[in-house]
Design a protein around this motif. Structure first.
Motif, mmCIF file in Angstrom:
data_model
loop_
_atom_site.group_PDB
_atom_site.id
_atom_site.type_symbol
_atom_site.label_atom_id
_atom_site.label_comp_id
_atom_site.label_asym_id
_atom_site.label_seq_id
_atom_site.Cartn_x
_atom_site.Cartn_y
_atom_site.Cartn_z
ATOM 1 N N GLY A 85 0.849 -1.193 0.000
ATOM 2 C CA GLY A 85 0.000 0.000 0.000
ATOM 3 C C GLY A 85 0.879 1.236 0.000
ATOM 4 N N SER A 86 0.356 2.355 -0.520
ATOM 5 C CA SER A 86 1.174 3.569 -0.464
ATOM 6 C C SER A 86 1.280 4.063 0.971
ATOM 7 C CB SER A 86 0.656 4.646 -1.416
ATOM 8 O OG SER A 86 -0.644 5.014 -1.103
ATOM 9 N N ASP A 87 0.396 3.600 1.846
ATOM 10 C CA ASP A 87 0.553 3.945 3.269
ATOM 11 C C ASP A 87 1.921 3.508 3.792
ATOM 12 O OD1 ASP A 87 -1.921 5.138 3.558
ATOM 13 O OD2 ASP A 87 -2.916 3.342 4.332
ATOM 14 N N LEU A 90 4.572 5.834 2.259
ATOM 15 C CA LEU A 90 4.555 7.159 2.891
ATOM 16 C C LEU A 90 5.183 7.080 4.291
ATOM 17 C CD1 LEU A 90 0.987 8.234 1.719
ATOM 18 C CD2 LEU A 90 3.127 9.365 1.068
ATOM 19 N N TYR A 110 -4.937 14.326 3.878
ATOM 20 C CA TYR A 110 -5.013 12.921 4.263
ATOM 21 C C TYR A 110 -4.706 12.791 5.760
ATOM 22 C CZ TYR A 110 -4.177 7.865 3.829
ATOM 23 O OH TYR A 110 -4.215 6.495 3.955
ATOM 24 N N TYR A 113 -1.160 11.686 7.732
ATOM 25 C CA TYR A 113 0.125 12.395 7.863
ATOM 26 C C TYR A 113 0.418 12.745 9.321
ATOM 27 C CZ TYR A 113 -0.539 13.080 2.769
ATOM 28 O OH TYR A 113 -0.762 12.903 1.430
ATOM 29 N N ALA A 150 -0.752 16.176 -0.768
ATOM 30 C CA ALA A 150 -1.580 15.245 -1.535
ATOM 31 C C ALA A 150 -2.096 16.025 -2.733
ATOM 32 C CB ALA A 150 -2.745 14.735 -0.697
ATOM 33 N N ALA A 154 -7.074 15.409 -0.636
ATOM 34 C CA ALA A 154 -8.236 14.723 -0.085
ATOM 35 C C ALA A 154 -8.551 15.374 1.261
ATOM 36 C CB ALA A 154 -7.922 13.249 0.112
ATOM 37 N N ASP A 180 1.936 13.130 -2.908
ATOM 38 C CA ASP A 180 1.106 11.935 -2.761
ATOM 39 C C ASP A 180 0.030 11.979 -3.846
ATOM 40 O OD1 ASP A 180 -0.706 9.975 -2.030
ATOM 41 O OD2 ASP A 180 -0.901 10.643 0.055
ATOM 42 N N ALA A 182 -2.244 9.789 -4.926
ATOM 43 C CA ALA A 182 -3.188 8.664 -4.833
ATOM 44 C C ALA A 182 -4.318 8.784 -5.862
ATOM 45 C CB ALA A 182 -3.768 8.586 -3.420
ATOM 46 N N TYR A 183 -4.683 10.031 -6.198
ATOM 47 C CA TYR A 183 -5.846 10.246 -7.079
ATOM 48 C C TYR A 183 -5.494 10.850 -8.427
ATOM 49 C CZ TYR A 183 -8.202 9.453 -2.680
ATOM 50 O OH TYR A 183 -8.626 8.894 -1.510
ATOM 51 N N THR A 206 -0.612 4.861 -5.833
ATOM 52 C CA THR A 206 -1.206 3.639 -5.283
ATOM 53 C C THR A 206 -1.973 2.864 -6.346
ATOM 54 O OG1 THR A 206 -2.790 2.779 -3.663
ATOM 55 C CG2 THR A 206 -3.244 4.967 -4.521
ATOM 56 N N SER A 208 -4.604 1.293 -5.300
ATOM 57 C CA SER A 208 -5.873 1.087 -4.591
ATOM 58 C C SER A 208 -7.063 1.743 -5.269
ATOM 59 C CB SER A 208 -5.779 1.637 -3.165
ATOM 60 O OG SER A 208 -4.829 0.918 -2.427
ATOM 61 N N LYS A 209 -6.841 2.865 -5.948
ATOM 62 C CA LYS A 209 -7.974 3.604 -6.480
ATOM 63 C C LYS A 209 -8.127 3.378 -7.983
ATOM 64 C CE LYS A 209 -7.643 5.588 -2.279
ATOM 65 N NZ LYS A 209 -6.622 6.148 -1.390
ATOM 66 N N ARG A 217 -3.204 -4.306 -1.566
ATOM 67 C CA ARG A 217 -2.246 -3.500 -0.791
ATOM 68 C C ARG A 217 -0.967 -3.256 -1.583
ATOM 69 N NH1 ARG A 217 -4.138 -0.736 0.674
ATOM 70 N NH2 ARG A 217 -2.834 -0.006 2.369
ATOM 71 N N LEU A 218 -1.047 -2.322 -2.512
ATOM 72 C CA LEU A 218 0.072 -2.022 -3.402
ATOM 73 C C LEU A 218 0.195 -0.516 -3.616
ATOM 74 C CD1 LEU A 218 -0.723 -4.745 -6.064
ATOM 75 C CD2 LEU A 218 1.471 -4.572 -4.861
HETATM 76 C C1 LIG Z 1 -6.030 6.076 -0.304
HETATM 77 C C2 LIG Z 1 -4.917 7.030 -0.023
HETATM 78 C C3 LIG Z 1 -3.638 6.580 0.318
HETATM 79 C C4 LIG Z 1 -3.303 5.158 0.691
HETATM 80 O O1 LIG Z 1 -3.592 4.214 -0.160
HETATM 81 P P1 LIG Z 1 -3.073 2.724 -0.014
HETATM 82 O O2 LIG Z 1 -4.329 1.919 -0.095
HETATM 83 O O3 LIG Z 1 -2.327 2.539 1.266
HETATM 84 O O4 LIG Z 1 -2.193 2.567 -1.200
HETATM 85 C C5 LIG Z 1 -2.626 7.514 0.452
HETATM 86 N N1 LIG Z 1 -2.864 8.819 0.306
HETATM 87 C C6 LIG Z 1 -4.076 9.287 0.032
HETATM 88 C C7 LIG Z 1 -4.278 10.753 -0.106
HETATM 89 C C8 LIG Z 1 -5.145 8.402 -0.127
HETATM 90 O O5 LIG Z 1 -6.368 8.870 -0.346
#
Ligand SMILES: *Cc1c(COP(=O)(O)O)cnc(C)c1O
Length: 357
Positions: A85-87, A90, A110, A113, A150, A154, A180, A182-183, A206, A208-209, A217-218
């Protein structure tokens, strides 16, 4: 809490994930997952043989996936780090690049942080968004701290232009700037191309989206080979096999299927425009989202009332209690059918609420 817990851990305020109900009762528009399945190649990549191979450790270099990611972005594989996951990525960045001078991020962004800053004992400077929820670039220029933004942000959905991101990166030559993204695949400009010019930039993305793999979890970092090397020092001091065998295969296959990726992200953007227009027609204010969610406020009913009424009708969205955004809800963009159900429920709620008033 037991009497054995360290004082630092006792003080933490852990991140609160969106609700993940384990029955299928809800139209789930609360955690920005994709309504579409992963690319067909992901499903065919995972065979019974691959499951048998789970007896073996995964490749600690995650080579197969890093090569695909590098190819997609025109980078070298040593400029990519894959994470759980990008979590996780990060959190490695917080550990690697935030020293005594601390880290700077927006007050509304987000929620993780501030949790990592507390976990790793890093001083955090929170910069308020302006009254339109925009990031003021000047607040981050030449600031003497590690910066994390981000982009798009978000839960506001708003994006900075590439030129604005470059201003932040260029003016902080002696600090790392983490973007970041993610989107980013839903309509914003990626900072990846700046990697050719700047050695202080880390771009985090990520699966994930936009690649329908939240449960795989990537996530990954893109940066100079030297910064990726730094992040690998953290990874190999923590969990060398951080990505499991099946997820490495899934990542490589998802990255390869560019057509499917474009089709899915295109459809989300179309559904976003459709839903935005329909909500505006019902009197909502909706921010100019470049993400797979919209951030909307009714003006007639509070964010909390709307959230609760939707839940009652079987639609989950996300409501945040922070005073500045309490009037809003964040709604994930799903399939056309899911959006129509959301809109139908919203009309009913407005009628019911206005009758009661
Ligand atoms: C969803 C999200 C992540 C984390 O996504 P992972 O599922 O851990 O890859 C990170 N940053 C932001 C802003 C997100 O919305």
């Amino acid at each position: 809490m037991s009497r054995f817990l360290s004082p630092l851990a006792a003080k933490l305020e852990p991140y609160t994930p969106g609700e993940q109900p384990q029955d299928k009762r809800y139209v789930k528009l609360n955690t920005n997952e994709s309504p579409f399945p992963p690319a067909p190649g992901v499903i065919s990549a995972i065979s019974a043989n691959q499951v048998e191979d789970l007896r073996l450790y995964s490749d600690p270099t995650t080579k197969q996936a890093c090569e695909q990611i590098a190819k997609y972005y025109g980078l070298q594989p040593n400029q990519v780090l894959l994470g759980n996951g990008s979590d996780e990525i990060l959190s490695f960045c917080f550990q690697a690049f935030c020293s005594a001078s601390g880290v700077r991020f927006a007050d509304i962004t987000y929620g993780f942080y501030k949790v990592w800053a507390a976990l790793y004992n890093i001083p955090a400077t929170k910069i308020p968004l302006d009254e339109d929820f925009k990031i003021r670039v000047s607040d981050y220029e030449n600031c003497g701290q590690t910066v994390i933004i981000a982009n798009p942000n978000a839960p506001t959905g708003l994006a900075l232009s590439l030129a604005e991101v470059e201003q932040v990166v260029a003016s902080n030559a002696n600090n790392v700037v983490i973007i970041d993204e993610a989107y980013v695949d839903f309509g914003a400009q990626s900072a990846v191309e700046l990697l050719r010019k700047y050695d202080n930039l880390v771009v985090v993305q990520t699966f994930s989206k936009s690649r329908s793999l939240a449960g795989g979890r990537l996530g990954f970092a893109l940066a100079s080979a030297a910064l990726i090397d730094d992040l690998n020092r953290i990874k190999f001091s923590f969990n060398p096999y951080n990505v499991n065998r099946l997820s490495i295969l899934a990542a490589a296959a998802a990255m390869e299927d560019v057509d499917y990726f474009k089709k899915c992200t295109g459809e989300i953007q179309a559904n976003r425009a459709y839903t935005t227009k329909a909500l505006q027609a019902l009197g909502f204010s909706v921010t100019d989202s470049k993400t797979n969610f919209i951030f909307a406020k009714s003006g007639k009913i509070s964010g909390e009332t709307y959230y609760k009424a939707l839940k009652e009708k079987g639609v989950l969205v996300r409501h945040f209690k922070d005073a500045r955004i309490a009037d809003y809800v964040r709604i994930t963009i799903g399939s056309q059918e899911q959006m129509d159900f959301l809109l139908q429920c919203t009309k009913e709620i407005l009628e019911e609420q206005l009758c009661e008033a």
